[in-house]
Write an enzyme that holds these catalytic residues in place. Structure first.
Site, mmCIF file in Angstrom:
data_model
loop_
_atom_site.group_PDB
_atom_site.id
_atom_site.type_symbol
_atom_site.label_atom_id
_atom_site.label_comp_id
_atom_site.label_asym_id
_atom_site.label_seq_id
_atom_site.Cartn_x
_atom_site.Cartn_y
_atom_site.Cartn_z
ATOM 1 N N HIS A 121 0.818 -1.216 0.000
ATOM 2 C CA HIS A 121 0.000 0.000 0.000
ATOM 3 C C HIS A 121 0.855 1.270 0.000
ATOM 4 O O HIS A 121 0.359 2.351 -0.325
ATOM 5 C CB HIS A 121 -0.982 -0.002 1.186
ATOM 6 C CG HIS A 121 -0.374 0.293 2.517
ATOM 7 N ND1 HIS A 121 -0.015 -0.684 3.410
ATOM 8 C CD2 HIS A 121 -0.071 1.467 3.127
ATOM 9 C CE1 HIS A 121 0.468 -0.143 4.503
ATOM 10 N NE2 HIS A 121 0.455 1.181 4.359
ATOM 11 N N ASP A 151 0.333 -7.692 1.618
ATOM 12 C CA ASP A 151 0.752 -6.288 1.680
ATOM 13 C C ASP A 151 2.267 -6.137 1.722
ATOM 14 O O ASP A 151 2.811 -5.367 2.512
ATOM 15 C CB ASP A 151 0.112 -5.579 2.881
ATOM 16 C CG ASP A 151 0.118 -4.058 2.722
ATOM 17 O OD1 ASP A 151 0.328 -3.586 1.595
ATOM 18 O OD2 ASP A 151 -0.067 -3.357 3.726
ATOM 19 N N SER A 225 4.671 2.634 7.931
ATOM 20 C CA SER A 225 4.355 1.475 7.096
ATOM 21 C C SER A 225 5.541 1.085 6.230
ATOM 22 O O SER A 225 6.137 1.926 5.554
ATOM 23 C CB SER A 225 3.156 1.780 6.194
ATOM 24 O OG SER A 225 1.981 1.935 6.944
#
Length: 470
Positions: A121, A151, A225
């Site tokens: 993402h 992911d 992230s």
């Protein structure tokens, strides 16, 4: 004389009371003596065991110093078209204006020649990718491959220098309560290190049982992230992926993809160009005390097999409905997440030693992990299979399942119109692959009488079908 006798009697009683109280409460085995047997266990005076919570017990400096040099800042530049409804309405103006969007995140260098792992993402829909190292050097990055389900994405930068890189630890061996560090770039604050403990393992958040996260209470915020979760030795045990928050900022828990799963994904991408994902081939649920009692099972921990998928490794190995799986190799199993977590570290044709209970007896069989493409999903005579690379390229999609065959006579008049179509959604749920579709359909069949199938037909057109499930 009487008054003197009265005083003497009172004094005698007072003394007796004092002596009795001393005997009862203080002396020897009295209630307040040191020899009293109590239901409360107290530590001895010389008890000095250190539980290791103090800063003097754990030194984070070496791990932090190693990790910050392997974590990079990732900038994602993408473009979107912004239209003006007023111009379109009054002047028929079409086309809109290109507007640049910038997203940021983190990544971890995993090889000295510039391979970097991050979250899917973080780089999704990117037109350009830019990576900044801890020493402020900036490079253009190219996307090598992704796994949207877990992911994870793999990037590559070209440099003549040997880069510092993270050493992978064994995420299967981490323990709840163990100290960890989260390293990343929250809010564009580079080289940020936070500390916490592992709060839970094998945590699933997508309600399909296909993901398995390490949960920690180390502070993670937007921008973290793709960053590193490391142990006190500085070894990479996870890739920080998400937070659980109503506000979008950290409120107590964060989640990371385990390093063993991450390593397997990037090795697949580098060797095969895509992720070699296999499945075990069972459906069911976690045992609880009521089920154990009702079914008269000999264990209260394990995964109860409700259904075995046809053509799967579990079916070929003889696993049956009613079996309770308790172990894969040396890993204890209590839920489908545990099975998925372990199988996600394996490839098709790998063999897993499976221990299960049948009719009160423990049994053990080797189960060969099956390639996902070999397992079909079925809905009322419509059989689906996973997409191959050519299908994804032809229809410009990265998920979906294909109508492989139709066995229901009621649909035979639609055979040519349906076969070869790409199913992309069941009601509002994405049809990622056959395993996901099978789980969705099992849920829908239990609660609904009809489902809406959104498909792409062979001409590339979006079509919808309504199919009875009962």
């Amino acid at each position: 004389m009487k008054r003197f006798s009265g005083l003497f009697l009172v004094s005698l009683l007072s003394g007796a009371t004092t002596l009795g109280a001393y005997k009862l409460f203080i002396e020897n085995d009295g209630l307040f003596s040191n020899n009293t047997k109590s239901i409360v266990t107290t530590a001895p005076v010389n008890y000095t065991k250190n539980v290791g919570l103090g800063a003097e017990a754990v030194d984070f400096t070496t791990a932090a110093d190693n990790a910050v040099h392997t974590v990079v800042h990732v900038k994602n530049l993408s473009y979107r078209t912004v239209s003006n409804p007023m111009l379109e309405y009054f002047y028929g103006y079409k086309g809109g204006q290109q507007q640049a969007q910038v997203g940021t995140g983190s990544g971890v260098i995993i090889s000295e020649d510039g391979y970097i792992v991050t979250n899917n993402h973080v780089i999704q829909d990117a037109s350009e990718l830019e990576v900044t190292l801890n020493n402020k050097e900036t490079y253009k990055a190219k996307l090598v491959g992704t796994d949207s389900k877990m992911d994870i994405a793999l990037l590559k930068i070209d440099t003549d220098k040997k880069l510092p890189y993270a050493v992978f630890g064994d995420s299967d061996n981490v323990k709840v309560g163990e100290w960890v560090l989260a390293v990343g770039n929250p809010y564009n604050l580079t080289s940020t290190v936070t500390a916490g403990i592992i709060s839970a393992k094998a945590r699933n958040l997508d309600q399909k049982g296909i993901q398995s996260f390490i949960q920690t209470d180390a502070a993670v915020n937007p921008g973290n992230s793709g960053g590193a979760l490391v142990n006190t030795k500085g070894q990479l045990i996870g890739i920080n992926t998400m937070i659980s928050s109503m506000t979008g900022s950290y409120v107590g828990y964060s989640f990371a993809v385990p390093s063993n799963i991450t390593r397997k994904i990037i090795e697949d991408i580098m060797e095969y160009g895509n992720v070699q994902r296999g499945i075990f081939g069972v459906e069911g649920y976690e045992l609880n005390s009521n089920m154990t009692k009702d079914m008269k099972l000999s264990t209260s921990q394990g995964f109860y097999v409700k259904k075995v998928d046809k053509n799967s490794g579990a079916a070929k190995a003889g696993i049956q409905q009613g079996d309770v799986i308790i172990k894969l190799d040396n890993t204890n199993i209590s839920s489908f997440v545990d099975i998925s977590s372990y199988v996600n570290t394996k490839r098709p044709n790998d063999v897993v030693k499976t221990t299960f209970i049948r009719n009160g007896k423990a049994m053990e069989v080797p189960v060969t992990i099956t390639k996902n493409e070999f397992v079909n999903a079925e809905l009322n005579g419509i059989i689906f299979e996973n997409l191959d690379a050519s299908d994804k390229k032809r229809f410009h999609i990265d998920y979906g399942v294909k109508v492989k065959d139709i066995t229901n006579q009621s649909f035979m008049r639609y055979y040519n119109a349906l076969k070869g179509n790409i199913l992309i959604a069941v009601n509002d749920a994405k049809a990622t692959d056959t395993e996901t579709v099978a789980n969705i359909l099992n849920e829908k069949i239990a609660n609904e009488s009809m489902v809406e199938l959104t498909m792409i037909n062979k001409r590339g057109e979006l079509v919808k079908f309504f199919v009875e499930v009962k």
